[in-house]
Motif scaffolding. Structure first.
Motif, PDB file in Angstrom:
ATOM      1  N   GLU A 153      -4.571 -10.641  -8.488  1.00  0.00           N
ATOM      2  CA  GLU A 153      -3.612  -9.429  -8.730  1.00  0.00           C
ATOM      3  C   GLU A 153      -4.469  -8.161  -8.387  1.00  0.00           C
ATOM      4  OE1 GLU A 153      -0.663  -6.996 -11.973  1.00  0.00           O
ATOM      5  OE2 GLU A 153      -0.979  -9.206 -11.885  1.00  0.00           O
ATOM      6  N   THR A 154      -3.960  -7.305  -7.603  1.00  0.00           N
ATOM      7  CA  THR A 154      -4.638  -5.961  -7.201  1.00  0.00           C
ATOM      8  C   THR A 154      -3.751  -4.921  -7.642  1.00  0.00           C
ATOM      9  OG1 THR A 154      -5.526  -7.049  -5.161  1.00  0.00           O
ATOM     10  CG2 THR A 154      -5.287  -4.469  -5.268  1.00  0.00           C
ATOM     11  N   PRO A 155      -4.160  -4.033  -8.435  1.00  0.00           N
ATOM     12  CA  PRO A 155      -3.325  -3.008  -8.949  1.00  0.00           C
ATOM     13  C   PRO A 155      -2.825  -1.832  -7.866  1.00  0.00           C
ATOM     14  CG  PRO A 155      -5.796  -2.504  -9.517  1.00  0.00           C
ATOM     15  CD  PRO A 155      -5.571  -3.806  -8.936  1.00  0.00           C
ATOM     16  N   ARG A 156      -1.927  -1.193  -8.287  1.00  0.00           N
ATOM     17  CA  ARG A 156      -1.420  -0.043  -7.274  1.00  0.00           C
ATOM     18  C   ARG A 156      -2.525   0.779  -6.995  1.00  0.00           C
ATOM     19  NH1 ARG A 156       3.278   4.562  -8.094  1.00  0.00           N
ATOM     20  NH2 ARG A 156       2.081   6.292  -7.119  1.00  0.00           N
ATOM     21  N   VAL A 157      -2.469   1.232  -5.519  1.00  0.00           N
ATOM     22  CA  VAL A 157      -3.863   2.170  -5.029  1.00  0.00           C
ATOM     23  C   VAL A 157      -3.061   3.402  -4.769  1.00  0.00           C
ATOM     24  CG1 VAL A 157      -5.472   2.153  -3.356  1.00  0.00           C
ATOM     25  CG2 VAL A 157      -5.212   0.168  -4.470  1.00  0.00           C
ATOM     26  N   ASP A 158      -3.439   4.610  -5.155  1.00  0.00           N
ATOM     27  CA  ASP A 158      -2.894   5.909  -4.751  1.00  0.00           C
ATOM     28  C   ASP A 158      -3.712   6.337  -3.634  1.00  0.00           C
ATOM     29  OD1 ASP A 158      -0.721   6.424  -6.389  1.00  0.00           O
ATOM     30  OD2 ASP A 158      -2.211   6.452  -7.984  1.00  0.00           O
ATOM     31  N   ASN A 159      -3.153   6.827  -2.157  1.00  0.00           N
ATOM     32  CA  ASN A 159      -3.958   7.343  -1.134  1.00  0.00           C
ATOM     33  C   ASN A 159      -4.160   8.811  -1.368  1.00  0.00           C
ATOM     34  OD1 ASN A 159      -4.146   4.743  -0.080  1.00  0.00           O
ATOM     35  ND2 ASN A 159      -2.075   4.875   0.791  1.00  0.00           N
ATOM     36  N   ALA A 160      -5.151   9.441  -0.797  1.00  0.00           N
ATOM     37  CA  ALA A 160      -5.365  10.880  -0.592  1.00  0.00           C
ATOM     38  C   ALA A 160      -4.021  11.491   0.080  1.00  0.00           C
ATOM     39  CB  ALA A 160      -6.650  11.097  -0.012  1.00  0.00           C
ATOM     40  N   ASP A 161      -3.312  10.963   0.913  1.00  0.00           N
ATOM     41  CA  ASP A 161      -2.338  11.654   1.551  1.00  0.00           C
ATOM     42  C   ASP A 161      -0.870  11.423   0.743  1.00  0.00           C
ATOM     43  OD1 ASP A 161      -1.428   8.975   1.708  1.00  0.00           O
ATOM     44  OD2 ASP A 161      -1.595   8.871   3.893  1.00  0.00           O
ATOM     45  N   GLY A 162      -1.097  11.101  -0.425  1.00  0.00           N
ATOM     46  CA  GLY A 162       0.100  11.194  -1.262  1.00  0.00           C
ATOM     47  C   GLY A 162       0.890   9.629  -1.301  1.00  0.00           C
ATOM     48  N   THR A 163       0.654   8.960  -0.209  1.00  0.00           N
ATOM     49  CA  THR A 163       1.237   7.631  -0.185  1.00  0.00           C
ATOM     50  C   THR A 163       0.505   6.727  -1.303  1.00  0.00           C
ATOM     51  OG1 THR A 163      -0.160   6.903   1.546  1.00  0.00           O
ATOM     52  CG2 THR A 163       1.973   8.047   2.171  1.00  0.00           C
ATOM     53  N   TYR A 164       1.095   5.577  -1.442  1.00  0.00           N
ATOM     54  CA  TYR A 164       0.556   4.396  -2.214  1.00  0.00           C
ATOM     55  C   TYR A 164       0.796   3.072  -1.734  1.00  0.00           C
ATOM     56  CZ  TYR A 164       4.968   3.487  -4.200  1.00  0.00           C
ATOM     57  OH  TYR A 164       6.466   3.152  -4.368  1.00  0.00           O
ATOM     58  N   LEU A 165      -0.285   2.135  -2.185  1.00  0.00           N
ATOM     59  CA  LEU A 165      -0.036   0.742  -1.917  1.00  0.00           C
ATOM     60  C   LEU A 165       0.561   0.128  -3.222  1.00  0.00           C
ATOM     61  CD1 LEU A 165      -3.163  -0.368   0.173  1.00  0.00           C
ATOM     62  CD2 LEU A 165      -0.921   0.316   0.876  1.00  0.00           C
ATOM     63  N   PRO A 166       1.643  -0.664  -3.182  1.00  0.00           N
ATOM     64  CA  PRO A 166       1.891  -1.055  -4.385  1.00  0.00           C
ATOM     65  C   PRO A 166       1.197  -2.370  -5.101  1.00  0.00           C
ATOM     66  CG  PRO A 166       3.756  -0.946  -2.762  1.00  0.00           C
ATOM     67  CD  PRO A 166       2.563  -0.495  -2.241  1.00  0.00           C
ATOM     68  N   ARG A 167       1.411  -2.690  -6.221  1.00  0.00           N
ATOM     69  CA  ARG A 167       0.650  -3.740  -7.057  1.00  0.00           C
ATOM     70  C   ARG A 167       0.729  -5.047  -5.856  1.00  0.00           C
ATOM     71  NH1 ARG A 167       2.238  -7.518 -10.845  1.00  0.00           N
ATOM     72  NH2 ARG A 167       4.193  -6.486 -10.959  1.00  0.00           N
ATOM     73  N   THR A 168      -0.005  -5.801  -5.850  1.00  0.00           N
ATOM     74  CA  THR A 168      -0.091  -6.761  -5.041  1.00  0.00           C
ATOM     75  C   THR A 168      -0.438  -8.079  -5.697  1.00  0.00           C
ATOM     76  OG1 THR A 168      -0.540  -5.625  -3.041  1.00  0.00           O
ATOM     77  CG2 THR A 168      -0.631  -8.092  -2.891  1.00  0.00           C
ATOM     78  N   VAL A 169       0.476  -9.209  -5.732  1.00  0.00           N
ATOM     79  CA  VAL A 169       0.058 -10.432  -6.301  1.00  0.00           C
ATOM     80  C   VAL A 169      -0.069 -11.485  -5.322  1.00  0.00           C
ATOM     81  CG1 VAL A 169       1.115 -12.175  -7.759  1.00  0.00           C
ATOM     82  CG2 VAL A 169       1.168 -10.022  -8.284  1.00  0.00           C
ATOM     83  N   ILE A 170      -1.443 -12.199  -5.219  1.00  0.00           N
ATOM     84  CA  ILE A 170      -1.716 -13.394  -4.334  1.00  0.00           C
ATOM     85  C   ILE A 170      -1.596 -14.585  -5.111  1.00  0.00           C
ATOM     86  CG2 ILE A 170      -3.533 -14.183  -3.088  1.00  0.00           C
ATOM     87  CD1 ILE A 170      -2.601 -11.342  -2.059  1.00  0.00           C
ATOM     88  N   SER A 171      -0.836 -15.250  -4.518  1.00  0.00           N
ATOM     89  CA  SER A 171      -0.546 -16.922  -5.175  1.00  0.00           C
ATOM     90  C   SER A 171      -0.323 -17.865  -4.322  1.00  0.00           C
ATOM     91  CB  SER A 171       0.744 -16.753  -5.773  1.00  0.00           C
ATOM     92  OG  SER A 171       1.869 -16.357  -4.835  1.00  0.00           O
ATOM     93  N   ALA A 172      -0.434 -18.951  -4.508  1.00  0.00           N
ATOM     94  CA  ALA A 172      -0.570 -20.173  -3.962  1.00  0.00           C
ATOM     95  C   ALA A 172      -1.732 -20.391  -2.795  1.00  0.00           C
ATOM     96  CB  ALA A 172       0.791 -20.381  -2.927  1.00  0.00           C
ATOM     97  N   ALA A 173      -2.693 -19.596  -3.167  1.00  0.00           N
ATOM     98  CA  ALA A 173      -3.785 -19.543  -2.638  1.00  0.00           C
ATOM     99  C   ALA A 173      -5.076 -20.893  -2.507  1.00  0.00           C
ATOM    100  CB  ALA A 173      -4.742 -18.236  -2.952  1.00  0.00           C
ATOM    101  N   GLY A 174      -5.588 -20.795  -1.587  1.00  0.00           N
ATOM    102  CA  GLY A 174      -6.494 -22.215  -1.539  1.00  0.00           C
ATOM    103  C   GLY A 174      -7.233 -22.427  -0.156  1.00  0.00           C
ATOM    104  N   VAL A 175      -8.201 -23.324  -0.184  1.00  0.00           N
ATOM    105  CA  VAL A 175      -8.915 -23.807   0.922  1.00  0.00           C
ATOM    106  C   VAL A 175      -8.913 -25.576   0.996  1.00  0.00           C
ATOM    107  CG1 VAL A 175     -11.095 -23.778   2.089  1.00  0.00           C
ATOM    108  CG2 VAL A 175     -10.483 -21.887   0.604  1.00  0.00           C
ATOM    109  N   ASP A 176      -8.382 -25.729   2.212  1.00  0.00           N
ATOM    110  CA  ASP A 176      -8.055 -27.209   2.232  1.00  0.00           C
ATOM    111  C   ASP A 176      -8.614 -27.692   3.471  1.00  0.00           C
ATOM    112  OD1 ASP A 176      -6.138 -27.865  -0.013  1.00  0.00           O
ATOM    113  OD2 ASP A 176      -5.306 -26.134   0.754  1.00  0.00           O
TER     114      ASP A 176
END
Length: 270
Positions: free
Chosen positions: A175-198
């Motif tokens: 899980e990646t927390p919210r990221v606030d950008n310098a220009d006032g925009t932001y990236l919402p909290r991101t959840v990575i799931s079902a990940a793997g190497v096969d």
């Protein structure tokens, strides 16, 4: 590898998906597959050549709303000189309008970290440049095939094994927390799931695929965008390495899309 550069739009809102999403998002590194993955029992009677591999790169393998091709040339070859001469002529034609025209250089394709001799790539997008796209897109909003000529078969196997090791943990739930950008925009909290190497079955090739689903959420817990899946397939045969990238597919489907694309490509080679 470069990171995935997809913004997370508000639900239902269209976003501009930059062409650079296919610059590369796999890492040289969480899972720990076998160091020397076993190759399929089906092998080619004669080694494949880089020229054969690049000829098989056709637009029918990819979404075709926007297509980009890149080909590297062997330094000093007639093809390389022809390319440089043509580029020099184009530069000379515009030199009067530009204060400092750049010197002609040969193109560089794909990942710069593999230590390959030559590379070629074909990227296709399910949207035109500048058009908004709403994720996910069945079959991937963007897809690419890259082929690399390594020094020998051992170098090709090592390159794929290194990517499959996923040392940076790209294909791991997190899980990646919210990221606030310098220009006032932001990236919402991101959840990575079902990940793997096969390890996957691609006859004649040593093949691994890294994948994950991504979902983003607003501060109040509501979804910021519909979830989507991404996959990176790496395969080696003889002195060749191929990478198939799928970005923005339906959740859980990017691996199937990547394997289908790789299968159709290798069948064309054979």
């Amino acid at each position: 590898m470069l990171p995935l550069c997809l913004s997370r739009p508000a639900r239902g809102a269209a976003v501009a998906l930059a062409i650079v999403v296919l610059a590369g998002c796999s890492a040289d590194g969480g899972s720990d597959p076998a160091v020397s993955p076993s190759i399929s029992s089906t092998s080619a009677p004669t080694p494949l050549t880089f020229e054969e591999a690049t000829t098989a790169l056709t637009e029918t393998l990819l979404p075709t709303a926007t297509v980009q091709r890149c080909d590297e040339y062997e330094p000093g070859s007639p093809e390389a000189q022809e390319y440089l001469d043509q580029l020099a002529a184009e530069v000379a034609a515009t030199a009067a309008e530009e204060a400092a025209a750049p010197s002609p250089t040969l193109p560089q394709c794909g990942s710069p970290t593999l230590g390959d001799l030559r590379a070629a790539s074909l990227a296709g997008h399910a949207f035109a440049v500048g058009d908004p796209v709403e994720l996910p897109v069945s079959g991937g909003a963007a897809r690419a095939i890259e082929v690399y000529e390594m020094r020998d078969a051992g170098s090709a196997q090592t390159a794929v094994a290194t990517e499959a090791a996923d040392l940076d943990g790209w294909a791991a739930d997190k899980e990646t927390p919210r990221v606030d950008n310098a220009d006032g925009t932001y990236l919402p909290r991101t959840v990575i799931s079902a990940a793997g190497v096969d390890e996957v079955d691609l006859p004649g090739w040593t093949t691994w695929v890294l994948s994950r689903d991504e979902a983003s959420f607003q501060d109040d817990g509501s979804a910021a965008a519909d979830p989507y899946s991404t996959a990176f397939l790496w395969a080696a045969r003889d002195s060749l390495v191929i990478r198939v990238q799928v970005v923005g597919d339906t959740p859980g489907q990017a691996v199937a899309t990547a394997l289908d694309t790789a299968t159709r490509y290798t069948e064309a080679l054979d």
